[in-house]
Design an enzyme around this catalytic site. Structure first.
Site, PDB file in Angstrom:
ATOM      1  N   CYS A 112      10.142  23.972  67.594  1.00  0.00           N
ATOM      2  CA  CYS A 112      10.056  23.154  68.567  1.00  0.00           C
ATOM      3  C   CYS A 112       9.875  23.550  69.849  1.00  0.00           C
ATOM      4  O   CYS A 112       8.994  22.792  71.011  1.00  0.00           O
ATOM      5  CB  CYS A 112      10.517  21.658  68.355  1.00  0.00           C
ATOM      6  SG  CYS A 112      10.387  20.941  66.515  1.00  0.00           S
ATOM      7  N   HIS A 249       9.088  16.828  74.114  1.00  0.00           N
ATOM      8  CA  HIS A 249       9.016  17.288  72.842  1.00  0.00           C
ATOM      9  C   HIS A 249       9.100  16.022  72.221  1.00  0.00           C
ATOM     10  O   HIS A 249       9.991  15.009  72.326  1.00  0.00           O
ATOM     11  CB  HIS A 249      10.329  17.782  72.226  1.00  0.00           C
ATOM     12  CG  HIS A 249      10.191  18.647  70.945  1.00  0.00           C
ATOM     13  ND1 HIS A 249       9.004  17.879  70.055  1.00  0.00           N
ATOM     14  CD2 HIS A 249      10.695  18.030  69.804  1.00  0.00           C
ATOM     15  CE1 HIS A 249       9.289  18.738  68.475  1.00  0.00           C
ATOM     16  NE2 HIS A 249      10.804  19.020  68.680  1.00  0.00           N
ATOM     17  N   ASN A 279       7.209  14.013  65.060  1.00  0.00           N
ATOM     18  CA  ASN A 279       7.504  15.522  65.680  1.00  0.00           C
ATOM     19  C   ASN A 279       6.420  16.438  65.158  1.00  0.00           C
ATOM     20  O   ASN A 279       6.700  16.251  63.721  1.00  0.00           O
ATOM     21  CB  ASN A 279       8.493  15.874  65.173  1.00  0.00           C
ATOM     22  CG  ASN A 279       9.086  16.514  65.405  1.00  0.00           C
ATOM     23  OD1 ASN A 279       8.453  17.758  65.945  1.00  0.00           O
ATOM     24  ND2 ASN A 279      10.754  17.106  65.623  1.00  0.00           N
TER      25      ASN A 279
END
Ligand code: UT7
Length: 320
Positions: A112, A249, A279
């Site tokens: 990520c 994020h 996500n």
């Protein structure tokens, strides 16, 4: 050293939006649990769209936004942990489709945090003069690596891609980039092992999925993101009070709110689109930046920050 600025943004998502209620039809979960624990209401899931297709769609929008010709792009970096194949790289496939014949193209893997890491490589390359226009993409089809019977993970992730064009600029707008890693903590978030299986060793090659110790990742995220934000400001002329928007994020709304609380900033300064996307790993920050752009004003000072598998973390301080 050359100045660098962002000149184009784009994003792309699969057609199918899957709601929490849709998920609750085949896994033991509920809209109420997912919403209160994560803030996520839906996610886009591929029904055939590939990482390359989404990366190309996002790249085309960013290229048009930057008003550049693909032949002017001399560097393409794709951050992904869910490529369609290991070789050729996603970046080389994108290069071929968009006709960026003068680019050096490769993928990187930093989960990520991948978009921040790829941006650092691209921005450094422009600063030292080895590139002038770089296309950085975060693209993921993580849905193929999820165990759809594991309610601890399958409700969290989505598919998508986001793209940014960085280019050489007389006025520097990318103020600072900070990155870090700690491989000793890697086992709390893992995906796909490739065991040795060769002429000497025979191994069970059954599919493996993304596995996560959610509580450990949560603890890590809520301590590392404030650190990333403070670190990227260090040694610059800016402080927390200079920042007009924090684009972090998009993993969990509770993580975002905890970061705001720890830093003592107004949570209205946090951009959020995880309600819609879930996500999307390396794609999360560039998709969020693309979604946030209509709310940004010229001259705004922005922080992007991410964390993820590896473990990895990173942040970007820039002027819009
Ligand atoms: O990009 C980085 C990727 N990862 C992250 O950012 C994840 C970071 N971690 C988190 O966001 C949170 O830890 C989660 C959202 C994953 C989990 O939230 P939590 O508040 O830490 O829940 P938990 O893991 O402590 O589980 C609490 C309960 C458990 O039941 P018991 O053992 O208390 O009976 C779980 O089995 O919730 C249960 N549970 C669920 N229930 C309904 C876990 N997942 C689900 C679910 N639906 N989807």
């Amino acid at each position: 050293m050359n100045g660098v600025r962002i000149s184009g943004l784009g994003s792309a998502k699969p057609e199918n939006l899957v709601s929490n209620t849709d998920l609750s039809k085949f896994v033991d979960t509920s809209d109420e649990w997912i919403t209160t624990r994560t803030g996520i209401k839906s996610r886009y899931i591929s029904s055939g769209e590939t990482a390359v297709e989404l990366a190309v769609d996002a790249a085309k929008v960013a290229i048009s936004d930057a008003n550049v010709n693909p032949s002017e792009i001399d560097l393409i970096i794709v951050a992904t942990i869910s490529p369609d194949q290991m070789m050729p790289s996603t970046a080389c496939c994108v290069q071929s489709i968009i006709g960026a014949k003068n680019a050096t193209a490769f993928d990187i893997s930093a989960a990520c945090s991948g978009f921040v890491f790829a941006s650092k490589i691209a921005v450094d390359a422009i600063r030292i003069g080895s590139a002038k226009k770089a296309l950085v993409i975060g693209a993921e089809i993580l849905s193929k690596s999820i165990d759809w019977t594991d309610r601890n993970t399958c409700v969290l992730f989505g598919d998508g891609a986001g793209a940014v064009i960085y280019e050489k600029s007389d006025v520097n707008k990318i103020i600072n980039i900070y990155t870090g890693s700690d491989g000793t903590l890697g086992q709390v978030l893992t995906l796909d092992h490739t065991p040795i299986n060769n002429c000497l060793v025979t191994t069970d090659l059954s599919t493996s999925y993304l596995k996560m110790d959610g509580r450990e990742v949560y603890k890590f995220a809520t301590s590392v993101v404030p650190l990333c934000i403070n670190k990227v400001l260090e040694g610059t002329d800016y402080s927390l009070s200079s920042i007009k928007k924090f684009i972090l994020h998009q993993a969990n709304e509770r993580i975002l709110n905890s970061v705001a609380k720890k830093l003592g900033i107004d949570d209205k300064l946090l951009f959020k689109n995880l309600f819609e996307y879930g996500n999307t790993s390396a794609a999360s920050i560039p998709i969020a930046l693309d979604d946030a752009k209509s709310s940004l004003c010229k001259g705004d000072i922005i922080i992007l920050a991410g964390f993820g598998g590896g473990l990895t973390w990173g942040s970007i301080l820039f002027e819009w």
